[in-house]
Write a protein that holds these residues in place. Structure first.
Motif, short mmCIF file in Angstrom:
data_model
loop_
_atom_site.label_atom_id
_atom_site.label_comp_id
_atom_site.label_asym_id
_atom_site.label_seq_id
_atom_site.Cartn_x
_atom_site.Cartn_y
_atom_site.Cartn_z
N ILE A 174 -4.29 0.29 2.91
CA ILE A 174 -3.59 -0.41 1.83
C ILE A 174 -3.67 0.46 0.57
CG2 ILE A 174 -4.01 -2.71 2.76
CD1 ILE A 174 -6.36 -2.97 0.82
N TYR B 43 -1.09 -7.61 -7.07
CA TYR B 43 -0.31 -7.38 -5.85
C TYR B 43 1.19 -7.43 -6.18
CZ TYR B 43 1.34 -7.86 -1.04
OH TYR B 43 1.98 -7.67 0.15
N HIS C 229 -10.62 -1.97 -6.65
CA HIS C 229 -10.07 -3.31 -6.50
C HIS C 229 -8.94 -3.26 -5.48
CE1 HIS C 229 -8.25 -7.19 -7.22
NE2 HIS C 229 -7.12 -6.62 -7.60
N PRO C 230 -9.14 -3.72 -4.24
CA PRO C 230 -8.09 -3.65 -3.22
C PRO C 230 -6.89 -4.53 -3.59
CG PRO C 230 -10.26 -4.06 -2.25
CD PRO C 230 -10.40 -4.27 -3.72
N THR D 202 -4.76 -6.64 -2.25
CA THR D 202 -4.40 -7.57 -1.19
C THR D 202 -3.48 -8.66 -1.77
OG1 THR D 202 -6.34 -8.94 -1.65
CG2 THR D 202 -6.60 -7.13 -0.07
N GLU D 203 -3.03 -9.55 -0.93
CA GLU D 203 -2.12 -10.61 -1.38
C GLU D 203 -2.80 -11.56 -2.36
OE1 GLU D 203 -0.44 -12.60 1.93
OE2 GLU D 203 0.68 -10.86 2.66
N GLU D 204 -4.11 -11.61 -2.34
CA GLU D 204 -4.83 -12.48 -3.28
C GLU D 204 -5.00 -11.83 -4.66
OE1 GLU D 204 -6.01 -11.70 -0.25
OE2 GLU D 204 -5.43 -13.58 0.77
N SER D 205 -4.70 -10.56 -4.77
CA SER D 205 -4.92 -9.84 -6.03
C SER D 205 -3.84 -10.19 -7.05
CB SER D 205 -4.92 -8.33 -5.79
OG SER D 205 -4.87 -7.63 -7.02
N ALA E 265 -5.07 0.47 -3.73
CA ALA E 265 -6.09 -0.13 -4.56
C ALA E 265 -5.98 0.41 -5.98
CB ALA E 265 -7.48 0.15 -4.00
N GLU F 67 -14.39 -4.20 -4.59
CA GLU F 67 -14.95 -3.95 -3.27
C GLU F 67 -16.48 -4.01 -3.33
OE1 GLU F 67 -14.96 -0.10 -0.29
OE2 GLU F 67 -15.38 0.09 -2.43
#
Length: 328
Positions: A184, A253, A244-245, A247-250, A186, A229
């Protein structure tokens, strides 16, 4: 009537629950017209309190403790010079003839003679070639001696407080980056401790600040925590890249450069740690504005390939360096 009143008192408010769940860092939601930083690069807040009370403004000890060393010495010298000038004028007012040992006839000679006598009295040096004669001169020199003793006690306390106050020297990368990470992307930044004093139990929290438009059309500033992370390490001997990845929760994003700019995005970093020498807690702040985020980049390694005496070396000056890469 009593039943209705009881129902109203226990009825849940959706607006209240939403407000209680809202993340608040302390800047409020009304900073919508300010296109500027919330936190300056030196860690100070980009805010100034005005119309404070006189006693709050006159907290000289706190101000002198926080001044830089060059400014501190300039202020101390100016205070020392002004106090000596003041007492010199007082000696001239009561008559320089009351100071035995000053032989100058001109105003300038008398002033500088009184000035250096004042300096010797204020510092309690007292070389002895000039001495007060008469009640007024003796009383004034006694008062000046007391002022000197108290002044040097305060100066000693200031110097001690400045030396004993732990100040973390954490260097942050000038830019944060959006980088490929695993399979992904980040958001990343990195930091390193420049001080010879080691930091332990380092904890980092990161928050996102941006403007959003409510259904009513009103612009408001909202804050979101950015899950890292890894947000805590026990030891901090080398550099640390915070990740900070996306992801869809970010909250980041799917964002774009234009979206970050239009929403006046700023990412706030807060660090808490323990300074190992005196075991005192320290903290540091930093922030990255949207224009300080580089898209499609990867930090360069900071390790020096040559080992000397088996010691791993980290080049601090490389903390800002990165290469452009493609995102996933």
């Amino acid at each position: 009537m009593k039943t209705n009143r009881l129902i109203n008192s226990i009825k849940k408010s959706a607006l209240l629950e939403r407000e209680e769940q809202r993340v608040e860092l302390g800047f409020g939601t009304q900073l919508t017209g300010l296109q500027g930083r919330l936190v300056n690069p030196d860690g100070s807040f980009n805010a100034k309190r005005v119309n404070v009370s006189f006693w709050a403004w006159a907290d000289i000890f706190h101000r002198l403790t926080l001044l830089s060393w060059p400014r501190f010495f300039v202020v101390v010298f100016l205070i020392y010079f002004v106090v000596n000038c003041l007492f010199s004028l007082l000696y001239m007012l009561i008559g320089v003839e009351n100071l035995q040992g000053i032989h100058g006839t001109g105003v300038s000679d008398k002033f500088w003679g009184a000035f250096f006598f004042s300096a010797q009295t204020l510092t309690t040096v007292g070389y002895g070639h000039v001495s007060p004669a008469g009640l007024m001169a003796s009383a004034l020199s006694s008062v000046e001696s007391l002022v000197g003793v108290l002044g040097f006690a305060i100066a000693t306390g200031l110097v001690y407080s400045r030396f004993s106050r732990p100040v973390p020297k954490i260097l942050f990368s000038q830019n944060s980056i959006f980088a490929p990470y695993l399979d992904i992307n980040a958001w990343m930044f990195r930091m390193i401790n420049e001080s010879p004093n080691e930091l332990v139990d380092v904890n980092v929290s990161v928050s996102l600040s941006r403007l959003e438009t409510l259904p009513s059309g009103q612009r408001t500033r909202k804050y979101y925590p950015l899950k890292l992370e890894r947000n805590q390490v026990n030891f901090f001997p080398m550099h640390w890249t915070l990740v900070h990845p996306l992801t869809e929760e970010s909250p980041l994003y799917g964002v774009t450069e234009e979206g970050l700019r239009d929403s006046d995005t700023e990412i706030l970093v807060y660090i808490r740690a323990t300074e190992e020498t005196f075991l005192q807690p320290v903290h540091a702040r930093y922030s990255y504005r949207y224009e300080e985020i580089t898209w499609g980049a990867k930090f360069r390694p900071m390790f020096d390939g040559a080992k000397v005496d088996g010691i791993v070396r980290v080049d601090v000056q490389k903390i800002h360096e990165f290469d452009k890469v493609s995102l996933n």
